[in-house]
Design a protein around this motif. Sequence first.
Motif, PDB file in Angstrom:
ATOM      1  N   GLY A 105       0.810  -1.231   0.000  1.00  0.00           N
ATOM      2  CA  GLY A 105       0.000   0.000   0.000  1.00  0.00           C
ATOM      3  C   GLY A 105       0.835   1.268   0.000  1.00  0.00           C
ATOM      4  N   LYS A 106       2.101   1.154  -0.449  1.00  0.00           N
ATOM      5  CA  LYS A 106       2.972   2.338  -0.349  1.00  0.00           C
ATOM      6  C   LYS A 106       2.562   3.468  -1.289  1.00  0.00           C
ATOM      7  N   SER A 107       2.031   3.152  -2.459  1.00  0.00           N
ATOM      8  CA  SER A 107       1.614   4.221  -3.385  1.00  0.00           C
ATOM      9  C   SER A 107       0.515   5.079  -2.768  1.00  0.00           C
TER      10      SER A 107
ATOM     11  N   HIS B 199      13.657  -2.004 -16.268  1.00  0.00           N
ATOM     12  CA  HIS B 199      14.540  -1.026 -15.635  1.00  0.00           C
ATOM     13  C   HIS B 199      13.738   0.153 -15.112  1.00  0.00           C
ATOM     14  N   TYR B 200      14.175   0.645 -13.959  1.00  0.00           N
ATOM     15  CA  TYR B 200      13.537   1.793 -13.318  1.00  0.00           C
ATOM     16  C   TYR B 200      14.638   2.746 -12.886  1.00  0.00           C
ATOM     17  N   GLY B 201      14.388   4.035 -12.992  1.00  0.00           N
ATOM     18  CA  GLY B 201      15.387   4.994 -12.531  1.00  0.00           C
ATOM     19  C   GLY B 201      14.754   6.305 -12.117  1.00  0.00           C
ATOM     20  N   THR B 202      15.412   6.989 -11.189  1.00  0.00           N
ATOM     21  CA  THR B 202      14.963   8.308 -10.728  1.00  0.00           C
ATOM     22  C   THR B 202      15.734   9.380 -11.483  1.00  0.00           C
ATOM     23  N   PRO B 203      15.063  10.167 -12.319  1.00  0.00           N
ATOM     24  CA  PRO B 203      15.753  11.246 -13.031  1.00  0.00           C
ATOM     25  C   PRO B 203      16.369  12.240 -12.030  1.00  0.00           C
TER      26      PRO B 203
ATOM     27  N   HIS C  13      19.192   3.636 -10.012  1.00  0.00           N
ATOM     28  CA  HIS C  13      18.417   2.827 -10.958  1.00  0.00           C
ATOM     29  C   HIS C  13      18.465   1.377 -10.526  1.00  0.00           C
ATOM     30  N   ALA C  14      17.493   0.603 -10.959  1.00  0.00           N
ATOM     31  CA  ALA C  14      17.451  -0.811 -10.586  1.00  0.00           C
ATOM     32  C   ALA C  14      16.664  -1.584 -11.615  1.00  0.00           C
ATOM     33  N   GLU C  15      16.907  -2.886 -11.614  1.00  0.00           N
ATOM     34  CA  GLU C  15      16.125  -3.771 -12.471  1.00  0.00           C
ATOM     35  C   GLU C  15      15.163  -4.533 -11.581  1.00  0.00           C
ATOM     36  N   VAL C  16      13.885  -4.462 -11.902  1.00  0.00           N
ATOM     37  CA  VAL C  16      12.863  -5.165 -11.127  1.00  0.00           C
ATOM     38  C   VAL C  16      12.026  -5.976 -12.113  1.00  0.00           C
ATOM     39  N   PHE C  17      11.960  -7.280 -11.877  1.00  0.00           N
ATOM     40  CA  PHE C  17      11.203  -8.180 -12.767  1.00  0.00           C
ATOM     41  C   PHE C  17      11.575  -7.974 -14.233  1.00  0.00           C
TER      42      PHE C  17
ATOM     43  N   THR D 227      11.291   1.126 -18.233  1.00  0.00           N
ATOM     44  CA  THR D 227      11.175   0.463 -19.545  1.00  0.00           C
ATOM     45  C   THR D 227       9.986  -0.495 -19.563  1.00  0.00           C
ATOM     46  N   ARG D 228       9.272  -0.607 -18.441  1.00  0.00           N
ATOM     47  CA  ARG D 228       8.139  -1.547 -18.482  1.00  0.00           C
ATOM     48  C   ARG D 228       6.995  -0.911 -19.278  1.00  0.00           C
ATOM     49  N   PRO D 229       6.152  -1.762 -19.900  1.00  0.00           N
ATOM     50  CA  PRO D 229       5.052  -1.214 -20.691  1.00  0.00           C
ATOM     51  C   PRO D 229       4.076  -0.437 -19.807  1.00  0.00           C
TER      52      PRO D 229
ATOM     53  N   LEU E 211      10.686   9.975  -2.995  1.00  0.00           N
ATOM     54  CA  LEU E 211      10.912   8.935  -4.001  1.00  0.00           C
ATOM     55  C   LEU E 211      10.227   7.667  -3.534  1.00  0.00           C
ATOM     56  N   GLU E 212       9.434   7.057  -4.407  1.00  0.00           N
ATOM     57  CA  GLU E 212       8.854   5.743  -4.095  1.00  0.00           C
ATOM     58  C   GLU E 212       9.597   4.750  -4.971  1.00  0.00           C
ATOM     59  N   ILE E 213      10.559   4.076  -4.389  1.00  0.00           N
ATOM     60  CA  ILE E 213      11.453   3.222  -5.178  1.00  0.00           C
ATOM     61  C   ILE E 213      11.713   1.913  -4.432  1.00  0.00           C
ATOM     62  N   ASP E 214      12.342   0.962  -5.074  1.00  0.00           N
ATOM     63  CA  ASP E 214      12.589  -0.305  -4.388  1.00  0.00           C
ATOM     64  C   ASP E 214      13.856  -0.203  -3.522  1.00  0.00           C
TER      65      ASP E 214
ATOM     66  N   VAL F 270       8.904  11.549 -10.488  1.00  0.00           N
ATOM     67  CA  VAL F 270       8.331  10.639 -11.489  1.00  0.00           C
ATOM     68  C   VAL F 270       9.475   9.796 -12.051  1.00  0.00           C
ATOM     69  N   SER F 271       9.425   8.508 -11.817  1.00  0.00           N
ATOM     70  CA  SER F 271      10.483   7.603 -12.267  1.00  0.00           C
ATOM     71  C   SER F 271      10.390   7.349 -13.767  1.00  0.00           C
ATOM     72  N   ALA F 272      11.517   6.969 -14.328  1.00  0.00           N
ATOM     73  CA  ALA F 272      11.540   6.469 -15.700  1.00  0.00           C
ATOM     74  C   ALA F 272      11.510   4.943 -15.630  1.00  0.00           C
TER      75      ALA F 272
ATOM     76  N   ASN G 196      -3.421  -9.437  -8.268  1.00  0.00           N
ATOM     77  CA  ASN G 196      -2.956 -10.214  -9.410  1.00  0.00           C
ATOM     78  C   ASN G 196      -3.468  -9.627 -10.723  1.00  0.00           C
ATOM     79  N   ARG G 197      -2.521  -9.144 -11.512  1.00  0.00           N
ATOM     80  CA  ARG G 197      -2.927  -8.474 -12.756  1.00  0.00           C
ATOM     81  C   ARG G 197      -2.954  -9.471 -13.905  1.00  0.00           C
ATOM     82  N   GLY G 198      -3.644 -10.568 -13.692  1.00  0.00           N
ATOM     83  CA  GLY G 198      -3.726 -11.585 -14.730  1.00  0.00           C
ATOM     84  C   GLY G 198      -2.377 -12.236 -14.996  1.00  0.00           C
TER      85      GLY G 198
ATOM     86  N   GLN H 188      16.752  -1.751  -3.639  1.00  0.00           N
ATOM     87  CA  GLN H 188      18.034  -1.624  -4.362  1.00  0.00           C
ATOM     88  C   GLN H 188      18.328  -0.157  -4.656  1.00  0.00           C
ATOM     89  N   GLY H 189      17.296   0.576  -5.079  1.00  0.00           N
ATOM     90  CA  GLY H 189      17.433   1.996  -5.365  1.00  0.00           C
ATOM     91  C   GLY H 189      17.647   2.809  -4.099  1.00  0.00           C
ATOM     92  N   GLY H 190      16.913   2.453  -3.052  1.00  0.00           N
ATOM     93  CA  GLY H 190      17.039   3.167  -1.778  1.00  0.00           C
ATOM     94  C   GLY H 190      18.464   3.100  -1.237  1.00  0.00           C
TER      95      GLY H 190
END
Length: 192
Positions: free
Chosen positions: A20-22, A82-86, A75-79, A42-44, A102-105, A38-40, A140-142, A107-109
């Motif tokens: 529930g962090k968001s 890639h995610y990164g904080t500009p 920056h970090a790779e999750v699943f 590569t996930r869809p 920052l709401e990050i994982d 706002v993170s960057a 579960n997002r399908g 590894q990023g913290g």
Amino acid sequence: MEMSKRQGKLVVVSGPSGVGKSTIVRQAVQRLGLHLSVSATTRPRGAGETDGKDYSFLSKDEFQRRLADGAFLEHAEVFGNHYGTPRDPVERAMADGQTVILEIDVQGGVQVKAAMPEAVMIFILPPRIDELLRRIEARNRGEDEQARQRRLAKAETEIAAGKLHYEFFVVNDVLDKAVRDVVNIIQEHQNQ
Ligand code: 5GP
């Protein structure tokens, strides 16, 4: 005489998926008028997500190019994504005296803490691990079984790593109470 502004604080919020962090972060942002990074990624883009608001959705090439340019604070790779904080927006807002969140994982913290030891590190915990598993199931997002297992394993490693590296722990049992706890932690640091 023009006084230079006091540098704003940097707050990192992490926690396992489904905790529930968001929601907590959004409410703290509203109550305190924080600058939410706002993170960057590569996930869809997911349904209901807006580019530039929820994330900046980048191609892998564009992400790598920015990474090589040193454009990310962490920056970090999750699943597999890639995610990164500009870096620029964070530094500009802090220089302007704003508190940045920052709401990050984890590894990023850990990277943020190493670069900016004064960062306020908050970790959100579930009241009980079985409750977290229930929330992950409900969300579960399908996904297939393998993806679900990955999410559960990641939640467990996040909690173990969070306990090692974070400073403040907030249990999200009653949402309002968790938001108040986070708001109080941030306010204490804003006054320092
Ligand atoms: P989701 O794809 O579900 O939005 O996010 C997956 C995970 O990536 C979450 O734990 C989220 O906190 C984390 N995350 C989002 N943005 C960033 C970022 O900029 N850096 C890092 N290190 N993690 C992020």
